[in-house]
Write a protein that holds these residues in place. Structure first.
Motif, PDB file in Angstrom:
ATOM      1  N   GLN A  53      31.051   4.463 -37.486  1.00 29.41           N
ATOM      2  CA  GLN A  53      31.356   3.907 -38.806  1.00 29.41           C
ATOM      3  C   GLN A  53      32.618   3.069 -38.693  1.00 29.41           C
ATOM      4  OE1 GLN A  53      31.161   6.514 -42.320  1.00 29.41           O
ATOM      5  NE2 GLN A  53      30.612   8.161 -40.887  1.00 29.41           N
ATOM      6  N   GLY A  98      25.036 -10.295 -37.878  1.00 28.58           N
ATOM      7  CA  GLY A  98      26.347  -9.709 -38.094  1.00 28.58           C
ATOM      8  C   GLY A  98      27.216  -9.908 -36.871  1.00 28.58           C
ATOM      9  N   LEU A 121      27.382  -5.269 -36.122  1.00 29.77           N
ATOM     10  CA  LEU A 121      27.796  -4.911 -37.466  1.00 29.77           C
ATOM     11  C   LEU A 121      26.878  -5.587 -38.484  1.00 29.77           C
ATOM     12  CD1 LEU A 121      31.670  -5.171 -37.020  1.00 29.77           C
ATOM     13  CD2 LEU A 121      30.174  -3.186 -36.681  1.00 29.77           C
ATOM     14  N   SER A 122      26.732  -4.979 -39.631  1.00 30.34           N
ATOM     15  CA  SER A 122      25.811  -5.506 -40.640  1.00 30.34           C
ATOM     16  C   SER A 122      26.267  -6.873 -41.144  1.00 30.34           C
ATOM     17  CB  SER A 122      25.693  -4.528 -41.816  1.00 30.34           C
ATOM     18  OG  SER A 122      26.896  -4.536 -42.566  1.00 30.34           O
ATOM     19  N   PHE A 125      28.793  -6.411 -44.139  1.00 29.29           N
ATOM     20  CA  PHE A 125      30.137  -6.023 -43.688  1.00 29.29           C
ATOM     21  C   PHE A 125      30.818  -7.208 -43.010  1.00 29.29           C
ATOM     22  CE2 PHE A 125      33.139  -4.385 -40.557  1.00 29.29           C
ATOM     23  CZ  PHE A 125      33.909  -3.536 -41.332  1.00 29.29           C
ATOM     24  N   THR A 126      30.080  -7.924 -42.164  1.00 25.04           N
ATOM     25  CA  THR A 126      30.625  -9.071 -41.442  1.00 25.04           C
ATOM     26  C   THR A 126      31.124 -10.136 -42.413  1.00 25.04           C
ATOM     27  OG1 THR A 126      29.209  -8.684 -39.520  1.00 25.04           O
ATOM     28  CG2 THR A 126      30.057 -10.928 -39.807  1.00 25.04           C
ATOM     29  N   ASP A 168      34.485  -1.489 -48.251  1.00 26.37           N
ATOM     30  CA  ASP A 168      33.512  -2.121 -47.362  1.00 26.37           C
ATOM     31  C   ASP A 168      33.383  -1.320 -46.080  1.00 26.37           C
ATOM     32  OD1 ASP A 168      33.082  -4.436 -49.067  1.00 26.37           O
ATOM     33  OD2 ASP A 168      35.173  -4.902 -48.607  1.00 26.37           O
ATOM     34  N   TYR A 169      32.132  -1.052 -45.697  1.00 24.51           N
ATOM     35  CA  TYR A 169      31.908  -0.261 -44.499  1.00 24.51           C
ATOM     36  C   TYR A 169      30.589  -0.619 -43.846  1.00 24.51           C
ATOM     37  CZ  TYR A 169      28.608   2.541 -47.194  1.00 24.51           C
ATOM     38  OH  TYR A 169      27.535   2.927 -47.951  1.00 24.51           O
ATOM     39  N   CYS A 170      30.463  -0.208 -42.613  1.00 24.16           N
ATOM     40  CA  CYS A 170      29.220  -0.370 -41.854  1.00 24.16           C
ATOM     41  C   CYS A 170      29.016   0.934 -41.090  1.00 24.16           C
ATOM     42  CB  CYS A 170      29.323  -1.550 -40.894  1.00 24.16           C
ATOM     43  SG  CYS A 170      27.861  -1.787 -39.874  1.00 24.16           S
TER      44      CYS A 170
END
Length: 173
Positions: A53, A98, A121-122, A125-126, A168-170
């Motif tokens: 994460q 991403g 990364l998504s 998120f990016t 914001d997270y991935c």
């Protein structure tokens, strides 16, 4: 660009402090995690298939990135694009794309690379991270103020509080 391999010993990494270092360049992002003599259990957490994460929050013109690797505790790394000399372009990801993140575990005692993992990364998120990086890059920069702001953040916000503050997270399984 420097080529890293598992088992490689980097003399500059010998005796490094235990910490996390995040950087971006035109090819993506890199997160170095320096552990003093990591155990086999710690090394195992960096392997593919283990949950990863990443989150971020900007405070006092410092982008704080937090990562949870496997079942290890949350870790954090301050970042500013002003200290990324190889970041000369901000390529917006195309739809469905991403940022690539290379996660590198280093034995800070010996300087040996113990694990390398490439993560995608998504897109969402990016886009949010790059938007924050671009805004941060447009602000005036002073290294002394930056370092004082990092000290202020560490004195006021434990890592778990930074995690809670981030929106914001991935998450990668």
């Amino acid at each position: 660009m420097y080529k890293y391999e598992v088992g490689q010993i980097i003399p500059a990494f010998m005796g490094h402090a235990e910490n996390v270092y995040f950087n971006m360049d035109n090819g993506g992002a890199t997160m170095f995690v320096f552990f003093q003599s990591p155990t086999m259990k710690e090394i195992e957490q960096f392997k593919s298939g283990k949950e990863f994460q990443i989150r971020f929050v900007e405070l006092y013109d410092v982008i704080m990135l937090m990562a949870k690797i496997g079942d290890l505790d949350w870790m954090d790394a301050p970042y500013t694009p002003h200290l990324s000399p190889d970041l000369t372009q901000f390529a917006t990801p195309t739809e469905g794309q991403g940022l690539g993140l290379t996660l590198i575990l280093v034995d800070a005692t010996t300087g040996q690379i113990k694990s390398i993992r490439l993560l995608g990364l998504s897109e969402n998120f990016t886009r949010k991270l790059l938007g924050t990086v671009i805004k941060n890059a447009e602000k005036p920069f002073n290294i002394n103020s930056y370092n004082m702001n990092i000290a202020k953040i560490y004195s006021q916000y434990p890592t778990k509080k930074l995690v809670k503050m981030s929106n914001d997270y991935c998450k990668i399984n």
